[in-house]
Each structure stands twice: as C-alpha cells, then as structure tokens.
Design an enzyme around this catalytic site. Structure first.
Site, PDB file in Angstrom:
ATOM      1  N   ASP A  86       0.888  -1.371  -0.137  1.00  0.00           N
ATOM      2  CA  ASP A  86      -0.100   0.033  -0.021  1.00  0.00           C
ATOM      3  C   ASP A  86       0.859   1.400   0.096  1.00  0.00           C
ATOM      4  O   ASP A  86       0.431   2.207  -0.465  1.00  0.00           O
ATOM      5  CB  ASP A  86      -0.990   0.138   1.363  1.00  0.00           C
ATOM      6  N   HIS A  87       2.146   1.241   0.448  1.00  0.00           N
ATOM      7  CA  HIS A  87       2.822   2.391   0.713  1.00  0.00           C
ATOM      8  C   HIS A  87       3.745   2.878  -0.451  1.00  0.00           C
ATOM      9  O   HIS A  87       3.989   4.031  -0.555  1.00  0.00           O
ATOM     10  CB  HIS A  87       4.067   2.326   1.846  1.00  0.00           C
TER      11      HIS A  87
ATOM     12  N   ASP B 296       3.520  -0.840  11.601  1.00  0.00           N
ATOM     13  CA  ASP B 296       2.973   0.184  11.110  1.00  0.00           C
ATOM     14  C   ASP B 296       2.428   0.681  12.451  1.00  0.00           C
ATOM     15  O   ASP B 296       1.674  -0.170  13.003  1.00  0.00           O
ATOM     16  CB  ASP B 296       1.916  -0.047  10.136  1.00  0.00           C
TER      17      ASP B 296
ATOM     18  N   ARG C 280      -1.282  12.112  10.115  1.00  0.00           N
ATOM     19  CA  ARG C 280      -0.154  12.767  10.319  1.00  0.00           C
ATOM     20  C   ARG C 280      -0.012  14.030   9.516  1.00  0.00           C
ATOM     21  O   ARG C 280      -0.523  14.264   8.672  1.00  0.00           O
ATOM     22  CB  ARG C 280       0.939  11.790   9.731  1.00  0.00           C
TER      23      ARG C 280
ATOM     24  N   SER D  72       6.097   7.254  13.408  1.00  0.00           N
ATOM     25  CA  SER D  72       6.061   6.095  12.582  1.00  0.00           C
ATOM     26  C   SER D  72       6.784   4.830  13.137  1.00  0.00           C
ATOM     27  O   SER D  72       7.635   5.162  13.847  1.00  0.00           O
ATOM     28  CB  SER D  72       6.586   6.163  11.016  1.00  0.00           C
TER      29      SER D  72
ATOM     30  N   ARG E 293       8.800   2.960  11.607  1.00  0.00           N
ATOM     31  CA  ARG E 293       9.826   2.458  10.778  1.00  0.00           C
ATOM     32  C   ARG E 293      11.193   2.304  11.489  1.00  0.00           C
ATOM     33  O   ARG E 293      11.787   3.280  12.022  1.00  0.00           O
ATOM     34  CB  ARG E 293      10.072   3.500   9.465  1.00  0.00           C
TER      35      ARG E 293
END
Ligand code: MIC
Ligand code: SF4
Length: 747
Positions: free
Chosen positions: A97-98, A162, A450, A636, A638
């Site tokens: 999706d990203h 996520d 965000r 995030s 990440r």
C-alpha cells in the site's frame, strides 16, 4: 500449515485460552479488570508468574496475528530470512500500500507502481509464499482497512509493522504498532515483549450531532493529551457514548491514538461491532463474540468507578463536541473550527487552500464518504465545484467498489474530486505535486492522521491541517482556511449565497452490502519451502542483511557527537519517507537519508550532511552518538530510523524522552537508548563534544550510567544517564542486536 483467516475455530480457541489465562490472573489480582487488562492478561505467555506492574514491568505476550505493510515488511522479511525459520508461527499478512505514488489517478498510478516496484513486490510475494504469509497485492487497499475488513476480531491481539495498527481497536482488538524486529520475534514463535502499559480511560457520554464526527473525538483528545501523553499507555474508551459510534468511527479514533504515542486504543464489544462483522461476512465471529461478552468488555465495577481502575480519566461529551482542526506540523495543535479564522490571521497561515485530501487508512469508511457526499451535493445543487483540487484515497478496493456502486464517488467526482489508488499516496509523501514550486509556503487540509513537516509532499513549507472528511470537503468547496463551514456562506454558480447544513447521519454499513473483493489476495501455498527468495547482488532496492557486530565489551570512550537534534524529531525527521521509500529494503542506500530532517541545535537548520559525516567516521573505524530532545522518534514504526544509525555506527542515542516504538527499535538493533537523568543536562551538550559512557560492563536493569562531555575548549561535564533495558534487552545489546540472539534459537 497456518490458516491465514481469523476463522471461527481459530477465534474460539483464542477465547478459550484467554479465559484460562484470565482465571489464573484473576486469582492473583483478586479485583475487577478493565477491558485492556482482559485482553493483555488473556494473552500472557506466563500468566502464573508475569510481573504485572503497570508502567514498570515488561509483559511477554502471545499475539494472535501479525500484519505488515510493504514499506516495513521488506526489512522485517530480510531479518526473518536471517533468522532461518521455515514458516511464520502465527497467521501473518503483507499488504502492498505504501509504494504507490499519486500522480494521475488510480488506474495509471497503480500500473506505474507495478512496473516501478516490480522487484520489491516480487520479493515480498515470494517471501510471503515461502514463509506461509498471506499477500495482498498493490491496489487491494491500505493495511489497516483490509485488516479491519478481514482479520480483526474483538478481544484478539495483533502486532503490525505500522504505527496505525491500533485501527483494529475499532473492532475491539488490542492491536499495536511495532518495528519489524518485534514482528520477527512473533513470526519466529517467540513472545512479544512490551512495557506493561498504564491505562487511560476515556469516558464518552452523549451522542454526536451535526458536523461533529468520530474524528473530532480524537482530534480533541490529541489536544488534551498531546503527542507524548499516550506513551506506554493504552486508551480504553467506555461509557454510553462509545456504543453510539459506528464500528468504523471507532476505527478512526483508535487509529489516531497513534498520534498520542499510545500502545493501542480499545473499545468494548457492542452492537456496532456485531453489525460490522456480519456486514463483512463474519457472522460466526459475531455469534462467538456475543457468547463471550464478559471477556470483551470491562468488568461492571470499572464503569461504575473508573478513577479507581484507570491511571487517568478523561470525559468527552459527544453532544457538545465542536468539530476540530489540528496543525500545522503537529497533530496536537488542536483548535475548535470556530477559532481557526482568528488563528489564520494571528499565525499568518496561508489562507488559500492549495489542495484538500480525504480518505486514507484513517477516514475512508462508508459513513465518512457518505457524509462527504452530502456536503458536496449541497454545493452541487448551486452549480458549484470544489475551489481546490480535491483528492480521495479510498482505504480498500472493498470500499472503493462499494462507493462507486452506490453513487458517492460519482457525486464527489462531479464537483471535481479525483480518485487516487487504494493506497497511502499523499499521506506518506508518495505524491507528485507538479503544480507546486518547491519551497512555496502553502496550506493543505487532509483527513489523514499525520502532519509533520514535509510529510505529504516533501516540502517543509507545506502547512498540513487535519480535520474530519466532511469538514475537509467543506474547505474544498470554500478554498479558504478562514472559512467556517458551520456558519459562513458560499456563493453558488447560480448566483445564490447559501450556508452548508450539517451532513445527515450516514450509515456505516451499505444497505446493499459491501462489494466484497478478494481478487487482490494471494494465499500462500501449503508448502513454500522450495520457493527461492531472490535478491540481485547489484540491486538498488534490496540488500541482504549482514549481522551487526557484537559489543566489544568496552565502555564508549570519547565518541564524536554526530548531531544534537532540537525540538520535534520524529521518525520522519530521522528517516524521511517520500522518495526514500524506494530504498526501504536496502539498508546501505536508505542510510543516506539518516537524520537529514533533524534540526541541528547549533545551527537551527536541517542536517543534510549527517549521513556523509557518519560515513566518514565509519571509514575511520569510529562510532558516534546522537543527542535528542523530548519524545524523540515520535510517529512511524519504521525501524530504519534505528537500523540506519546502527549501520552507520551509532552507539547510543541520548535524549530527554523517547517515543515507545522507536525506543524499542533502538534496543532491538543494538543501540543504547539513554535519557538524561536530569533533563536540563541536554543544554550541557555542546558542538564538537566527545562523549564517553561508562559503566557498560555492569549494565543492569535500572542501573544509571555516567557520561562525560568533553568540550572543544578542554572543559568537561559529567552527567548521569538512565536506561530502561531489562535483562533480555541487555543481552541484545551485548550480542549486537536482538536478531543475533534469536538466530539459531528458532522454534
Ligand atoms: C506512517 O503513517 O507514518 C507510516 C508510513 O505508515 C509508518 C510506517 C512506515 O514508515 O513505513 C507508520 O505509521 O508506522
Ligand atoms: Fe498509510 Fe497514511 Fe495510514 Fe500510514 S497513516 S498506513 S501512510 S494511509
């Protein structure tokens, strides 16, 4: 083989085990339990012995599922491949999706992404097939929406790579965002370790009316609790107002709990969840949940006397809630809509809105889009079109196809709306904005979650404000931020002036059912062990990992200070996204973005040279230290924000305070996350300092460390540092990373 679905048998088994574990814990605690505690303790690895002190201990938990999205799954799967374990131990899914860039609209954008990201998608697909993981192809939808539609269930526990994984809290799940290394633990059959959370109770009374929407509940709460307020806490909603909100509305609220830094948010099982499960072809799960409501709601004593059971209680009266707008640059700068016009003048925000965007994983439900349609139809009746570009990111193909069938999409398009791919797109900087000259100060409004600088379009001068989709639609029509949708008038093309009326309450479930769509799904084969995972040696996008070196047994002596970051330093500052997303599977290449967005405390400017300086130190065999401010690593999940520093040689990060996921990512990758025992010592750190950290050989849970700051003028400051490592995490540090510990220990 693991079934991927949350089948009735699977869920029934989970409820049985939860009840068994809870019986043990109830005996130990002998008091009523909140819903959060029921799910948490119902998933304990060691209910007999676990240390349960909220805010103090670490819990070892057994999540039921794992979900990963393409931008984080690459690193997670590269780590899983290193761990050398044949198959994921729990049902796991990957969602593409990203990586789809918004440019020309859904169809073209998706097909271009398929082409541009072929190598990465192939890697994710083959790795998923090999390890028994369900694979959702590009275009199928955004992870959290697809999970809500197919896999979430009340009382379940899930971790996801996520930060907005808590979206599934809307369906009563304890769902938490984690770094890839945590996901690898659970996929490898080990427990998930998390700080035992404090629980904040949010009591909802009344019922939403007029323009107020579920989004406004969380926008208001962001203003109250701030971006740090939820750190190591779970937000538990309760009260009569909770059951008046749709299941997808609850999803919106739980999703954005990530902006508070919360471990997750949960809602008690109720009729709205029952209906949502049935509408998504999971009636058997609704029946099962109904049989187990005692497991899926707090004990009655909790609601009767909440302050006794929650660390803090916030009450929100939905009936008097005014729509809110948050931003720019931080989600906790919240203002009621009626105060926005004055803020535009006072803060000199650009009044003209350059683009309005709705949708995303947070806000693209049937209810959201139907309320947006109500607003645009009012304008259409006066011949009006949107005054700004108006972009729509549907959360999934199910939602897109349903709103296309039921006419809402057509209505939005008729006032100029453009439908983007079912993907993150502009929410994650995957947005090619050709119309905007770089460096132009401009205002955008979104219904996303965000709004950090440079987040949406890579331009730090874009001011992003967040509101509910219906309010964003009204802004799109007016084109001005100083417009108050509740009061101000619009000028129709028919020459008439009119005021918008609040959108009517809209159904969250379509009368004719959802268009269920599983074409985007690829189940793993029964046996994937022969499937080879290929990573080309000269690939620019993927790189096999080399284990990080173990600790050499020595204190850190006179390591250079690479950067002292000032103010907000989110993971978007440490490892920016947008164009860098394409290197999420290539540690060396992505490390060229390390800390480039962080504001250097000595210059007040961003830090474009940080990666080059770090590489220079690395080539000299030197490690370095990074210093940061409050809530360092907010945002995030990440783990690149920890892996890149580790890869380039960071030994420790010393800050005033950390955000939960990032602190844990640093520990996983073998970097010491340290905090100033006296936060004012942050000011003692000077440009050019050489920093030593002593006491590593006797590093123990709770033990303070000492550091010296040797300044360029020869002076020295001695300061005390704290750390939150437990015994296991100390072992990760010593081994070089958590993965080095896991390797070879597979189930
Ligand atoms: C986000 O919303 O910031 C992201 C992009 O979804 C991230 C994950 C990532 O950076 O890949 C998140 O929320 O964890
Ligand atoms: Fe995607 Fe944005 Fe949701 Fe993150 S917050 S998952 S980038 S839509």
């Amino acid at each position: 083989m693991n079934a991927i679905e949350s089948s009735p048998e699977f869920v029934a088994q989970i409820y049985t085990e939860m009840a068994e574990r809870l019986a043990i814990v109830r005996k130990r605690l002998g008091r009523p339990l909140t819903l959060t505690e029921k799910i948490l303790f119902g998933h304990l690895d060691n209910p007999d012995t676990a240390d349960l002190r909220a805010g103090e201990s670490y819990l070892q938990l057994r999540p039921d599922r794992v979900a990963m999205q393409d931008a984080t799954a690459q690193m997670a799967l590269l780590q899983f491949a290193q761990a050398d374990i044949p198959r994921a131990a729990v049902p796991t899914t990957v969602h593409c999706d990203h990586l789809i860039q918004a440019r020309e609209g859904a169809e073209k954008d998706t097909s271009r992404a398929l082409d541009e990201n072929r190598e990465v998608y192939e890697f994710l697909r083959t790795a998923s097939n090999r390890y028994g993981i369900g694979f959702w192809k590009p275009g199928a939808g955004i992870i959290h929406q697809v999970v809500l539609e197919h896999y979430a269930f009340p009382g379940g526990m899930m971790i996801g790579t996520d930060s907005h994984t808590p979206n599934a809290g809307g369906l009563g799940m304890f769902a938490s965002g984690v770094g890839g290394a945590d996901a690898v633990d659970v996929m490898a059959g080990f427990p998930w370790e998390v700080k035992s959370p404090r629980i904040i109770g949010v009591k909802l009374t009344g019922k939403l009316v007029g323009w107020a929407s579920p989004k406004d509940v969380i926008l208001l709460l962001c203003g109250i609790l701030t971006v740090k307020g939820g750190t190591n806490a779970v937000i538990e909603y309760f009260g009569p107002g909770a059951s008046s909100i749709s299941c997808t509305g609850k999803g919106t609220i739980a999703n954005m709990g990530a902006e508070l830094g919360a471990t997750t948010s949960v809602f008690p099982f109720d009729a709205s969840m029952d209906l949502y499960l049935r509408a998504t072809e999971r009636a058997a799960l609704a029946d099962l949940a109904a049989k187990h409501t005692a497991l899926l709601t707090a004990d009655p004593e909790v609601e009767r006397d909440p302050s006794k059971y929650f660390a803090r209680v916030v009450t929100i009266d939905l009936s008097t809630l005014e729509p809110h707008l948050v931003g720019p640059h931080t989600p906790d700068l919240a203002r009621p809509i009626s105060e926005v016009a004055a803020a535009v003048v006072k803060e000199s925000y650009p009044d003209q809105i350059s683009v309005a965007l709705i949708g995303s994983c947070t806000n693209s439900s049937y209810e959201d889009i139907s309320r947006v349609t109500d607003v645009v139809q009012q304008a259409k009746a006066h011949g009006m079109k949107a005054a700004t570009p108006f972009l729509v990111s549907p959360g999934s193909e199910q939602i897109r196809a349903t709103i296309a069938r039921d006419g809402q999409l057509g209505e939005i398009e008729s006032v100029g709306g453009q439908v983007l791919a079912n993907a993150c797109g502009p929410c994650i900087g995957q947005w090619k904005r050709d119309e905007l000259k770089p460096g132009t100060r401009n205002t955008i409004v979104t219904s996303f979650n965000r709004n950090f600088p440079a987040r949406n379009d890579g331009n730090k001068d874009t001011l992003a404000f967040i509101a509910s989709p219906e309010i964003v639609a009204a802004y799109a029509l007016a084109g001005r931020l100083s417009f108050n949708p509740l009061k101000d008038t619009l000028q129709g093309r028919d020459g008439k002036t009119f005021t918008l009326t609040a959108p009517r309450p809209a159904p969250d479930l379509p009368a004719n059912g959802f268009v269920r769509d599983r074409d985007g799904y690829l189940a793993p084969p029964a046996d994937g062990s022969k499937i080879a995972i290929e990573v080309a040696k000269d690939s620019k996008r993927l790189q096999l990992l080399t284990p990080f070196a173990p600790w050499d047994g020595k204190d850190f002596v006179e390591l250079p200070l690479l950067l002292k970051a000032k103010g907000k330093c989110t993971t978007d500052h440490i490892s920016p996204a947008g164009p860098w997303l394409r290197f999420r599977g290539h540690l060396d290449n992505i490390s060229d973005n390390m800390l480039t967005g962080a504001i250097n405390a000595f210059t007040g400017e961003a830090s474009p040279s940080a990666p080059a300086t770090a590489r220079e130190y690395k080539s000299m065999g030197l490690r370095f230290i990074v210093v940061g401010d409050e809530n360092y690593g907010e945002g995030s999940s990440r783990e690149h924000a920890a892996m890149s520093p580790r890869f380039l040689g960071c030994a420790a990060v010393i800050v005033r305070s950390f955000a939960r996921i990032h602190e844990s990512n640093l520990k996983k990758q073998g970097i010491l996350p340290l905090t100033f025992a006296n936060p004012a010592d942050y000011d003692k750190v000077r440009e050019g300092d050489l920093i030593s950290v002593f006491g590593l050989a006797t590093l123990a849970p709770g033990a303070e460390l000492t550091a010296t700051l040797r300044h360029t003028d020869g002076g020295e400051d001695r300061i005390a540092l704290r750390q939150t490592l437990n015994a296991e995490q100390i072992a990760w540090f010593k081994a070089g990373s958590a993965l080095n510990v896991i390797k070879g220990q597979g189930r």
